[in-house]
Design an enzyme around this catalytic site. Structure first.
Site, mmCIF file in Angstrom:
data_model
loop_
_atom_site.group_PDB
_atom_site.id
_atom_site.type_symbol
_atom_site.label_atom_id
_atom_site.label_comp_id
_atom_site.label_asym_id
_atom_site.label_seq_id
_atom_site.Cartn_x
_atom_site.Cartn_y
_atom_site.Cartn_z
ATOM 1 N N ASP A 143 0.866 -1.174 0.000
ATOM 2 C CA ASP A 143 0.000 0.000 0.000
ATOM 3 C C ASP A 143 0.907 1.229 0.000
ATOM 4 O O ASP A 143 1.458 1.601 1.025
ATOM 5 C CB ASP A 143 -0.899 -0.030 1.237
ATOM 6 C CG ASP A 143 -1.739 1.244 1.361
ATOM 7 O OD1 ASP A 143 -1.629 2.131 0.492
ATOM 8 O OD2 ASP A 143 -2.498 1.348 2.341
ATOM 9 N N LYS A 180 -4.012 12.149 -3.265
ATOM 10 C CA LYS A 180 -2.975 12.508 -2.298
ATOM 11 C C LYS A 180 -1.701 12.984 -2.983
ATOM 12 O O LYS A 180 -0.743 13.372 -2.311
ATOM 13 C CB LYS A 180 -2.648 11.302 -1.404
ATOM 14 C CG LYS A 180 -3.797 10.842 -0.525
ATOM 15 C CD LYS A 180 -3.321 9.836 0.512
ATOM 16 C CE LYS A 180 -4.442 8.959 1.023
ATOM 17 N NZ LYS A 180 -5.282 9.624 2.028
#
Ligand SMILES: Cc1ncc(COP(=O)(O)O)c(C=O)c1O
Ligand SMILES: Cc1ncc(COP(=O)(O)O)c(C=O)c1O
Lengths: 418, 149, 418, 149
Positions: free
Chosen positions: A210, A236
């Site tokens: 991740d 992000k």
């Protein structure tokens, strides 16, 4: 103004981000320190989005008209950009999803439906860690409930690092998949990929990384990581909302079954049966987030033009400064590593027994945006016996002056509730 | 994109219809439903016939006709060179103007240069050429193995 | 200029859509007739997207700072707008997905994992139709492969309508779910909802309606439809790409299990187990397509300001005109209903034996954008024994002049290949 | 949002601590981890005591203190009216200025008007009030049934 070695020219960079000029609460200049939740978007990305919608908007693939050709070229061009950004061996290994959560669910579901040797079932084990984001916990809990596989995890040390001391007992011959976060979104910890990957490879387990909090902040090289799957999310990293990425090794993408069914992911359909397109399209059912992929491509261009290594250096300098200054605040306890080594620019802390909600609210009144709560990583709060933390997280446009504002803000919080 | 040469071949295709061959293949372009059945007959190293039947757009039909015109009677090595050059042209994304050398190799097929700008149509243009390559490989395999079709 | 009763003021409306001014191929004014694939976006939607990113961008829920509160209010406000748009009894019944395909897959997966009485398994039957979009075929094929359930479907009549003559044999006591398209994206047919719903209710089957081609063009009232689930997609209704909707009946959303796991969809997480938030959040794992939902809210506002009934009337008039004019073109065969009754503004046809690729390409050279191929509904092409069709589809900004341009363009195609 | 009244209650909470009661409930706000344990003691229709313990932000703590101050000694009917008025205030999204009638009912609790503008904090302010409502219902059920806690 504080000058630190390694800082970027934030004065120039901040001009690219319209929202950073925002004034809140009647006159407070916005100090945006909630970058781990989502980043702001540069003009360069917004312009590309607008151009797409104002000039070239069309559905992708199979169209023979100009707009369809343009939209397809832009969408597939974004795939090329993302592939280059993570050093993927092949562009066909880059799957566009809606966010990192979908990417991780995609992997978990594929492994549940897969044939041997990949199939996760009641005889197998799944390994994660106690510092995962909920998006890398719940999909595996669901998979384990649905298949009977056993879910195991690495615990955490007092100073916010993975406790790998029992790695041989945790990752075993039964382990089929090991999924872990590269950079924690609550602790800021950067995890030791190599040690975990080596053990996983020894037992023949697949490795899922991740990289949601890594891709925005450091050079990501999927080949160097030696992972099988890497997930991250566009919003992000200066990209739009609504776009995520799953990179997967080509041979796995060929062997594994599809997840969602629909338009675009098929080769040929009859009422009786269907065959599927080769990856990546096999995993992209329906009209994809076209404009969002194109926007992510522009974000990747933007980040590359600044230089990922420069961004890392900037954030490292700022984190070093911020950790030092925060530790000067009485009663402040950092949850996670207390140095800038092997950590990202996300700092969680508690402030005496003032509740994070109050900390965040009083900071907000001064224009300082931080996040408070369990940051979708509640097991970390349980582990450290706290209900929540206050989290400040920096990005390429963050400045030492903003760190100073935060520290001053915290002094004000202490006086207010003192 | 629709050069007169292409339209001519589409309206008056060369060598259309299925005749005897050493190998037969059936290729489909699933995204648009174009189909071709194609047979190759070799005489040693010489291509004696390429016969075909199919349905599809003008580009795929004309391309098969041009293929027939260009390849029948050629030596295999020469035919392969033509096929490779055609592939190169089609993958050029319309970026490079074909040069004289290319034009000499491709003759009528040079008319497809404009198609290379349209990714959705490149597959149509290549359908028969891929089928020919495949059929020829089969025919040669059989020849080598001494088997009949 | 042709004047038809019921037309909108397209001169004014077209000013809202920047892309409609596009000039292609050195001087051809764009005639965009590919609206069934995706619609264009008005300035009003693009402005809202920009505002969101330039002023209020933040991750939603749980933030205590201004931007997070604003973003949450905008995102949840979009849910209110969509709920009102489809007359949902409750805003909590509106789930944001990435597209209609995800919405449909969500339902299929929930039913596969559900407990009784909803569970689809080897003793049950699933009913769809031969005119479904691949996105409403493949999820059910996958579900049927994974559970052993039997997949059945309604066939089509010669004139492009559902053949309901054997409805009692097709929808039986074993049927647990009936999923069908409200308006076909290839034939244009508007299906008789009531007859199907009545039979489904008689046998206790759930009803799923694919309203992807309905929501943009007509008043959608989920209560009047009496369906259990309704899916549609933002990009076809003036909204951004990357956003879809699933409406579901509240009690079903409460009873059915989650699909994707991750942040936002949980109530509380520990390493050992998790509980889930109430709907709609239970079904929205990860950072949602925030800007895209907000953009869809703006699209809904835009459509509402024009009036859905006015849009239907406009398109009906245009379809009536277009069907008439197209049938004047020699060798043109409409695939689907040949009148404007009970049909939407999407018209598929063949033109002699000229391949649709060629039709589309030559139209494109004249600036006319249509779609060619099987339109993600290959079973329809198989049914009518054709490899593909050319499809012209209209929207609120389409004009009789554009129909004329299409007809002239087709004459040119015929001459060109004649 | 942080009125002096709220800060005062936060720093010097009224009636904090657990004492004897007819019913006890434990409520949690899962999104932020606020917790409260709350007991109610009734004497016929009169609220004799509301005692509580918990952790949470200043808003949830101060709200519990205000609740104690306002409700202890009141008749149930009156207390319910106060609770409902407080709920109404908190759900007003900061849109309406509280009127005189409201102010009279809510006394110190009127200071929470500003909180209603912050959806994320409304739940904090309501935590103890929901707990009180729940505990009172339990206490009444037990009283009616003649059971002991
Ligand atoms: C009838 C129908 N259903 C479903 C879809 C799928 O929508 P999306 O591609 O946005 O998932 C479409 C459009 O492509 C459609 O026309
Ligand atoms: C470490 C980590 N993993 C996964 C996610 C999920 O990303 P998204 O919400 O975009 O799906 C996040 C961010 O929320 C994260 O920080």
């Amino acid at each position: 103004m504080t000058q630190l070695p390694g800082l970027l020219d934030t004065e120039a960079i901040r001009k690219d981000f319209p929202v950073l000029d925002r004034v809140v609460h009647d006159g407070q200049r916005l100090v945006y320190l909630d970058n781990a939740a989502t980043s702001q978007k540069p003009r360069q990305v917004l312009d590309v989005l607008n151009d797409y919608y104002e000039r070239s908007n069309a559905n992708v693939h199979r169209g023979v008209h100009v707009l369809a050709e343009e939209a397809t070229a832009l969408y597939e061009g974004a795939r090329d950009k993302v592939a280059a950004f993570v050093n993927a061996p092949s562009r066909d290994e880059v799957i566009f999803t809606k966010n990192a959560s979908e990417s991780l669910n995609l992997v978990a579901n594929m492994l549940g439906w897969a044939d041997e040797p990949y199939r996760v079932d009641q005889d197998t084990e799944i390994v994660i860690t106690e510092m995962e984001h909920h998006s890398n916990i719940v999909p595996w809990q669901l998979l384990s409930q649905r298949t009977g596989a056993k879910l195991k995890w690495f615990g955490l040390t007092e100073d916010g690092r993975l406790d790998l001391s029992e790695i041989e007992q945790i990752i075993t011959e039964k382990t089929k998949v090991v999924s872990f976060v590269l950079v924690s979104n609550i602790l800021g910890t950067v995890n030791p990929v190599e040690a975990i990957v080596r053990r996983a490879q020894d037992v023949g387990a697949l490795v899922v990384i991740d990289a949601s909090q890594a891709a925005p902040h450091m050079t990501l090289d999927v080949q160097a990581l030696q992972a099988d799957f890497v997930a991250f999310t566009g919003h992000k990293m200066c990209g739009p909302t609504g776009i995520g990425v799953l990179w997967g090794r080509q041979e796995l993408l060929e062997d594994l079954p599809p997840f969602l069914g629909g338009g675009e992911m098929i080769e040929t359909v009859s009422m009786h049966s269907s065959t599927y397109a080769p990856a990546p399209h096999k995993f992209e059912a329906g009209t994809p987030p076209i404009a969002q992929a194109v926007g992510l491509g522009a974000a990747v261009d933007y980040l590359t033009s600044i230089g990922m290594d420069n961004i890392t250096r900037h954030e490292h300098a700022l984190t070093h400064y911020a950790v030092g200054r925060l530790l000067e605040v009485p009663d402040l306890r950092i949850i996670g590593p207390t140095t800038a080594e092997e950590r990202g620019a996300t700092i969680s802390f508690t402030l005496g027994d003032i509740h994070p909600h109050d900390v965040g609210q009083v900071l907000d009144e001064q224009g300082i945006a931080v996040r408070v709560g369990h940051h979708c990583a509640r097991p970390v709060c349980l582990r450290y016996g706290i209900p929540a933390t206050t989290r400040a997280s920096f990005y390429l446009y963050s400045t030492p002056a903003e760190v100073d504002a935060l520290v001053e803000g915290l002094e004000h919080v202490r006086n207010f509730f003192g | 994109m629709y050069q007169d040469v292409i339209l001519d071949h589409y309206k008056n295709p060369h060598g259309r219809g299925l005749r005897d061959g050493d190998a037969e293949v059936h290729h489909v372009n699933p995204t648009c439903g174009d189909e071709i059945t194609l047979r190759v007959r070799l005489d040693g190293d010489t291509i004696e016939d390429v016969s075909y039947e199919g349905q599809g757009c003008s580009i795929s039909q004309a391309s098969a006709s041009v293929l027939n015109e260009l390849l029948v009677g050629k030596e295999l090595a020469e035919a392969r060179r033509i096929q490779e050059t055609f592939l190169e042209l089609m993958q050029s994304k319309g970026k490079s103007e074909p040069d004289d050398a290319m034009e000499e190799v491709l003759e009528d097929a040079i008319a497809f240069a404009g198609v290379s700008k349209y990714p959705a149509r490149v597959k149509c243009a290549l359908l028969s050429w891929m089928a020919w390559k495949d059929a020829t490989a089969q025919a040669l395999g059989e020849t080598a193995g001494g088997k009949t079709a």
